[in-house]
Design an enzyme around this catalytic site. Structure first.
Site, PDB file in Angstrom:
ATOM      1  N   ALA A  26       0.833  -1.214   0.000  1.00  0.00           N
ATOM      2  CA  ALA A  26       0.000   0.000   0.000  1.00  0.00           C
ATOM      3  C   ALA A  26       0.863   1.257   0.000  1.00  0.00           C
ATOM      4  O   ALA A  26       0.570   2.225  -0.712  1.00  0.00           O
ATOM      5  CB  ALA A  26      -0.922  -0.018   1.221  1.00  0.00           C
ATOM      6  N   ASP A 132       1.417  -8.288  18.849  1.00  0.00           N
ATOM      7  CA  ASP A 132       1.122  -8.064  20.274  1.00  0.00           C
ATOM      8  C   ASP A 132      -0.016  -7.085  20.542  1.00  0.00           C
ATOM      9  O   ASP A 132      -0.560  -7.059  21.639  1.00  0.00           O
ATOM     10  CB  ASP A 132       2.371  -7.527  21.003  1.00  0.00           C
ATOM     11  N   ARG A 159      -8.231 -28.674  22.306  1.00  0.00           N
ATOM     12  CA  ARG A 159      -9.446 -29.006  23.069  1.00  0.00           C
ATOM     13  C   ARG A 159      -9.873 -30.460  22.837  1.00  0.00           C
ATOM     14  O   ARG A 159     -10.321 -31.146  23.762  1.00  0.00           O
ATOM     15  CB  ARG A 159     -10.574 -28.052  22.683  1.00  0.00           C
ATOM     16  N   GLY A 175       3.336 -12.263  23.475  1.00  0.00           N
ATOM     17  CA  GLY A 175       2.872 -11.041  24.132  1.00  0.00           C
ATOM     18  C   GLY A 175       3.546 -10.949  25.483  1.00  0.00           C
ATOM     19  O   GLY A 175       2.934 -11.210  26.514  1.00  0.00           O
ATOM     20  N   GLY A 190     -13.256 -20.184  23.858  1.00  0.00           N
ATOM     21  CA  GLY A 190     -14.071 -20.742  24.950  1.00  0.00           C
ATOM     22  C   GLY A 190     -13.222 -21.327  26.059  1.00  0.00           C
ATOM     23  O   GLY A 190     -13.625 -22.300  26.712  1.00  0.00           O
ATOM     24  N   GLU A 192     -11.136 -21.588  29.746  1.00  0.00           N
ATOM     25  CA  GLU A 192     -11.625 -21.389  31.118  1.00  0.00           C
ATOM     26  C   GLU A 192     -11.018 -20.160  31.765  1.00  0.00           C
ATOM     27  O   GLU A 192     -11.614 -19.556  32.654  1.00  0.00           O
ATOM     28  CB  GLU A 192     -11.300 -22.616  31.983  1.00  0.00           C
ATOM     29  N   ASN A 219     -14.944 -31.754  31.903  1.00  0.00           N
ATOM     30  CA  ASN A 219     -13.953 -32.795  32.128  1.00  0.00           C
ATOM     31  C   ASN A 219     -12.574 -32.346  31.650  1.00  0.00           C
ATOM     32  O   ASN A 219     -11.628 -33.098  31.659  1.00  0.00           O
ATOM     33  CB  ASN A 219     -14.370 -34.113  31.469  1.00  0.00           C
ATOM     34  N   SER A 220     -12.475 -31.096  31.207  1.00  0.00           N
ATOM     35  CA  SER A 220     -11.156 -30.594  30.808  1.00  0.00           C
ATOM     36  C   SER A 220     -11.167 -29.079  30.925  1.00  0.00           C
ATOM     37  O   SER A 220     -12.230 -28.471  31.015  1.00  0.00           O
ATOM     38  CB  SER A 220     -10.851 -30.996  29.366  1.00  0.00           C
ATOM     39  N   GLN A 261       2.684 -18.602  15.715  1.00  0.00           N
ATOM     40  CA  GLN A 261       1.690 -17.512  15.796  1.00  0.00           C
ATOM     41  C   GLN A 261       2.033 -16.347  14.877  1.00  0.00           C
ATOM     42  O   GLN A 261       1.185 -15.534  14.546  1.00  0.00           O
ATOM     43  CB  GLN A 261       1.646 -16.938  17.220  1.00  0.00           C
TER      44      GLN A 261
HETATM   45  O1  F6P Z   1       7.008  -8.382  19.556  1.00  0.00           O
HETATM   46  C1  F6P Z   1       6.578  -9.465  18.833  1.00  0.00           C
HETATM   47  C2  F6P Z   1       6.989 -10.770  19.478  1.00  0.00           C
HETATM   48  O2  F6P Z   1       6.441 -11.806  18.705  1.00  0.00           O
HETATM   49  C3  F6P Z   1       6.626 -10.907  20.951  1.00  0.00           C
HETATM   50  O3  F6P Z   1       5.301 -11.337  21.154  1.00  0.00           O
HETATM   51  C4  F6P Z   1       7.625 -11.925  21.412  1.00  0.00           C
HETATM   52  O4  F6P Z   1       7.868 -11.799  22.786  1.00  0.00           O
HETATM   53  C5  F6P Z   1       8.852 -11.580  20.613  1.00  0.00           C
HETATM   54  O5  F6P Z   1       8.399 -10.907  19.449  1.00  0.00           O
HETATM   55  C6  F6P Z   1       9.704 -12.761  20.220  1.00  0.00           C
HETATM   56  O6  F6P Z   1      10.821 -12.294  19.558  1.00  0.00           O
HETATM   57  P1  F6P Z   1      11.831 -13.206  18.727  1.00  0.00           P
HETATM   58  O7  F6P Z   1      11.193 -13.547  17.432  1.00  0.00           O
HETATM   59  O8  F6P Z   1      13.033 -12.353  18.559  1.00  0.00           O
HETATM   60  O9  F6P Z   1      12.080 -14.428  19.555  1.00  0.00           O
END
Ligand code: F6P
Length: 329
Positions: A26, A132, A159, A175, A190, A192, A219-220, A261
């Site tokens: 962009a 984050d 799960r 994070g 969902g 706990e 149960n979990s 992630q």
């Molecule tokens: O800031 C983004 C992040 O993914 C954080 O959530 C995590 O703590 C950090 O980077 C991990 O960094 P690296 O990829 O250098 O291990």
């Protein structure tokens, strides 16, 4: 009055996040549309110091909107933390004729931008790129929604096995200093409970709560945990160990989702967010804005001073904690 910006540089810095490519695209296309030249800078501030520059055309960013990671690559630059490094970066920018900089990254990357802008007369526009979601002044950061979706997909799978074995799973998500991922993925999957840095849950209360839930109807259990902070406190292992010791009747397991992630194709939401923000960055430069981060609040583009975006705490909405607690009875 806007100064005449002919050439912009664009870089991604810090941890990569899905949607960064949509943002690079962009920025590149909006700049070219407005008659500017675009220089892609590789490996974040490292590339600024080492002159890893490449002119970008409209086709340099073709076929990238759907790709995770960052085509510009990224780094956490130690050299840029030094005055000498920043001087070199500035000299290289002047030599390449780069008049303004677009920096896509998280808190650390925008802190670097802030330092650079204080020392040298360069307009810098920050774009919040981090899974984050910990930058103040924007409802969401680029990559956060995609990471949430990835986590939820994984927890759905966990799960199945948690249920089959009557187990408690502590699932650790990223994070370090912000619990947005843990809190909202807990609601969406969902779970706990969520253990987040903003609201450290006492482990005894947590175990009591899980025990109550398990005895009554379940149960979990699944507990989302933010990764350990820099001081080493927290993390899924830490809580799992304590529950194992103090409540040996529970069958406890740990899953650390880690860097998966950060990968994967960006969600539609992140692609739109990144596209709007990249477009807005070029508009901001044309208006003469400098040293601001582009944010989106209540669906409107906002300009946030970089100093405010990095220094102000972005609070977790306490209502989310209540929602999770009530819905997990
Ligand atoms: O800031 C983004 C992040 O993914 C954080 O959530 C995590 O703590 C950090 O980077 C991990 O960094 P690296 O990829 O250098 O291990």
């Amino acid at each position: 009055m806007a100064r005449n910006i002919k050439t912009i540089g664009v870089l991604t810095s810090g941890g990569d996040a899905p949607g960064m490519n949509a943002c690079i695209r962009a920025i590149t296309r909006s700049a070219i549309y407005n008659g500017m030249k675009v220089i892609g800078i590789y490996r974040g501030y490292e590339g600024l110091i080492n002159k890893e520059f490449q002119e970008f055309t409209s086709s340099s960013v073709s076929n990238t909107i759907q790709r995770g990671g960052t085509i510009l690559k990224t780094a956490r630059s130690l050299a840029f933390m030094t005055e000498e490094g920043r001087k070199k970066a500035y000299d290289n920018m002047v030599e390449a004729g780069i008049d303004a900089l677009c920096v896509i990254g998280g808190n650390g990357s925008l802190s670097g931008a802030q330092l650079f802008a204080r020392e040298y007369d360069i307009p810098i526009i920050g774009l919040p790129g981090t899974i984050d979601n910990d930058l103040y002044g924007t409802d969401s950061t680029i990559g956060y929604d995609s990471a949430l979706n990835t986590i939820v997909e994984c927890v759905d799978k966990i799960r199945d096995t948690a249920n089959s074995h009557d187990r408690i799973f502590f699932v650790e998500v990223m994070g370090r200093d912000a619990g947005f991922l843990a809190q909202n993925s807990a609601i969406a999957s969902g779970a706990e409970a969520a253990i987040i840095p903003e609201d450290r849950t006492d482990v005894d209360q947590l175990a009591e709560f899980i025990g109550r839930g398990m005895r009554k109807s379940k149960n979990s259990s699944i507990v989302l945990v933010s990764e350990a902070q820099k001081d080493g406190v927290g993390g899924a292992m830490y809580y799992a160990e304590r529950v194992r010791k103090e409540y040996p009747e529970f069958n406890v397991r740990v899953t650390i989702l880690g860097h998966l992630q950060r990968g994967g194709t960006p969600s539609a939401y992140d692609r739109i967010l990144a596209s709007r923000m990249g477009y807005a960055a070029i508009e901001a430069l044309q208006e003469g804005q400098r040293n601001i981060m582009i944010g989106i609040k209540n669906d409107e583009i906002v300009y946030v001073p970089i100093s405010k975006a990095i220094k102000t705490d972005k609070p977790i909405n306490k209502e989310l904690i209540a929602v999770l607690n009530v819905l997990s009875i």
